[in-house]
Design a protein around this motif. Structure first.
Motif, short mmCIF file in Angstrom:
data_model
loop_
_atom_site.label_atom_id
_atom_site.label_comp_id
_atom_site.label_asym_id
_atom_site.label_seq_id
_atom_site.Cartn_x
_atom_site.Cartn_y
_atom_site.Cartn_z
N THR A 1 -6.84 1.55 -4.48
CA THR A 1 -8.18 1.22 -3.98
C THR A 1 -8.32 -0.27 -3.76
N ASP A 2 -7.80 -1.07 -4.68
CA ASP A 2 -7.88 -2.53 -4.55
C ASP A 2 -7.17 -3.00 -3.29
N VAL A 3 -5.99 -2.44 -3.03
CA VAL A 3 -5.22 -2.86 -1.86
C VAL A 3 -5.93 -2.46 -0.57
N VAL A 4 -6.54 -1.26 -0.55
CA VAL A 4 -7.32 -0.85 0.62
C VAL A 4 -8.43 -1.86 0.88
N GLU A 5 -9.10 -2.30 -0.16
CA GLU A 5 -10.18 -3.28 0.01
C GLU A 5 -9.64 -4.63 0.48
N TYR A 6 -8.44 -5.00 0.06
CA TYR A 6 -7.83 -6.24 0.55
C TYR A 6 -7.55 -6.12 2.06
N ILE A 7 -7.07 -4.94 2.47
CA ILE A 7 -6.80 -4.73 3.90
C ILE A 7 -8.09 -4.81 4.71
N ASP A 8 -9.16 -4.20 4.19
CA ASP A 8 -10.44 -4.29 4.88
C ASP A 8 -10.95 -5.72 4.93
N SER A 9 -10.70 -6.48 3.88
CA SER A 9 -11.10 -7.89 3.88
C SER A 9 -10.37 -8.65 4.98
N TRP A 10 -9.11 -8.28 5.22
CA TRP A 10 -8.34 -8.89 6.31
C TRP A 10 -9.01 -8.60 7.65
N PHE A 11 -9.43 -7.36 7.86
CA PHE A 11 -10.12 -6.99 9.10
C PHE A 11 -11.45 -7.74 9.22
N GLU B 1 4.25 12.87 -22.74
CA GLU B 1 4.75 12.23 -21.52
C GLU B 1 3.79 12.47 -20.37
N ALA B 2 3.22 13.68 -20.34
CA ALA B 2 2.27 14.01 -19.27
C ALA B 2 1.04 13.11 -19.35
N LEU B 3 0.58 12.84 -20.57
CA LEU B 3 -0.59 11.96 -20.74
C LEU B 3 -0.27 10.55 -20.28
N LYS B 4 0.92 10.07 -20.59
CA LYS B 4 1.32 8.74 -20.14
C LYS B 4 1.33 8.66 -18.62
N ILE B 5 1.87 9.70 -18.00
CA ILE B 5 1.94 9.71 -16.54
C ILE B 5 0.55 9.82 -15.93
N LYS B 6 -0.32 10.64 -16.55
CA LYS B 6 -1.69 10.76 -16.05
C LYS B 6 -2.39 9.41 -16.06
N ARG B 7 -2.22 8.66 -17.11
CA ARG B 7 -2.84 7.33 -17.19
C ARG B 7 -2.20 6.36 -16.21
N ARG B 8 -0.92 6.55 -15.97
CA ARG B 8 -0.25 5.71 -14.97
C ARG B 8 -0.78 6.03 -13.57
N ILE B 9 -1.03 7.31 -13.31
CA ILE B 9 -1.61 7.71 -12.02
C ILE B 9 -3.01 7.13 -11.86
N ASP B 10 -3.80 7.16 -12.93
CA ASP B 10 -5.14 6.57 -12.89
C ASP B 10 -5.07 5.09 -12.52
N ALA B 11 -4.14 4.38 -13.17
CA ALA B 11 -3.98 2.95 -12.88
C ALA B 11 -3.51 2.74 -11.44
N SER B 12 -2.64 3.62 -10.97
CA SER B 12 -2.15 3.54 -9.59
C SER B 12 -3.28 3.76 -8.60
N ASN B 13 -4.16 4.70 -8.89
CA ASN B 13 -5.30 4.96 -8.01
C ASN B 13 -6.20 3.73 -7.89
N LYS C 1 0.83 -1.20 0.00
CA LYS C 1 0.00 0.00 0.00
C LYS C 1 0.86 1.25 0.00
N ASN C 2 1.85 1.30 0.89
CA ASN C 2 2.67 2.50 0.96
C ASN C 2 3.59 2.65 -0.24
N TRP C 3 4.05 1.53 -0.78
CA TRP C 3 4.92 1.62 -1.97
C TRP C 3 4.14 2.24 -3.14
N ILE C 4 2.91 1.81 -3.32
CA ILE C 4 2.05 2.41 -4.36
C ILE C 4 1.91 3.91 -4.12
N ASP C 5 1.63 4.29 -2.87
CA ASP C 5 1.47 5.70 -2.53
C ASP C 5 2.75 6.49 -2.79
#
Length: 202
Positions: free
Chosen positions: A83-93, A67-79, A44-48
């Motif tokens: 979110t997926d990792v946050v949901e995995y952590i909640d599933s653990w709880f 290059e900015a467009l590529k990075i913007k799409r990379r940020i979208d994918a990162s977001n 989670k923190n590495w992604i952040d």
């Protein structure tokens, strides 16, 4: 060791490791076993951390638009990955406390434990980089003083947020609060929900 103390320790480890090479394409080397909650916290923190630096790069006023467009799409994918990792952590709880019987009058919190931990992870990055600014050799004394003031507030905020998370987890464990996890229904990434994507010919 309290749960948030462990979180903050893992977040610091992730941030320090990233800054050895300090490059957004540095591959993650997660030191924890996949079955361990620490693995998810580190991930989670590495992604952040990577996204933090992508956000810096995209704000370069002289960046190439392609290059900015590529990075913007990379940020979208990162977001989405974040979110997926946050949901995995909640599933653990959810799994950890699935056998807890809630008491009469138990309430739900405004956010789940994992989304609070998400804020704790971002806070770790703010603290790291504000510390850098407070110690930056070529900065003015005024800049350093202002950043130190902000750093002190961030450190206080980390104590408060850590305390609130501990209290939330304790209340869930005691049945005073209960968890409900709503999957993030992001629409802009879904070709069937984003009007720009589902227009004829797209």
């Amino acid at each position: 060791m309290q749960f948030t103390e462990n979180c903050n320790k893992i977040f610091a480890q992730s941030i320090d490791t990233y800054h050895i090479k300090d490059h957004v394409d540095t591959p993650i080397e997660n030191p924890f076993e996949k079955e361990d909650i620490q693995h998810l916290l580190y991930l989670k923190n590495w992604i952040d951390t990577v996204q933090w630096h992508l956000e810096d790069i995209i704000r370069d006023p002289e960046i190439n638009p392609d290059e900015a467009l590529k990075i913007k799409r990379r940020i979208d994918a990162s977001n989405q990955e974040r979110t997926d990792v946050v949901e995995y952590i909640d599933s653990w709880f959810l799994t950890k406390y699935e056998g807890v019987n809630t008491i009469e009058g138990a309430s739900i919190n405004t956010e789940s434990p994992a989304w609070a931990i998400d804020r704790l992870s971002i806070l770790a990055l703010k603290i790291y980089h504000m510390q850098e600014e407070a110690n930056r050799e070529n900065a003015s004394a005024e800049h350093k003083k202002a950043c130190q003031t902000k750093l002190n507030i961030l450190l206080e905020q980390r104590v408060d947020l850590s305390t609130a998370i501990e209290e939330l987890v304790q209340d869930i464990e005691a049945g005073k609060k209960y968890m409900k996890v709503y999957k993030q229904m992001k629409m802009y990434n879904d070709p069937s929900l984003n009007p720009v994507l589902y227009k004829e010919g797209k």
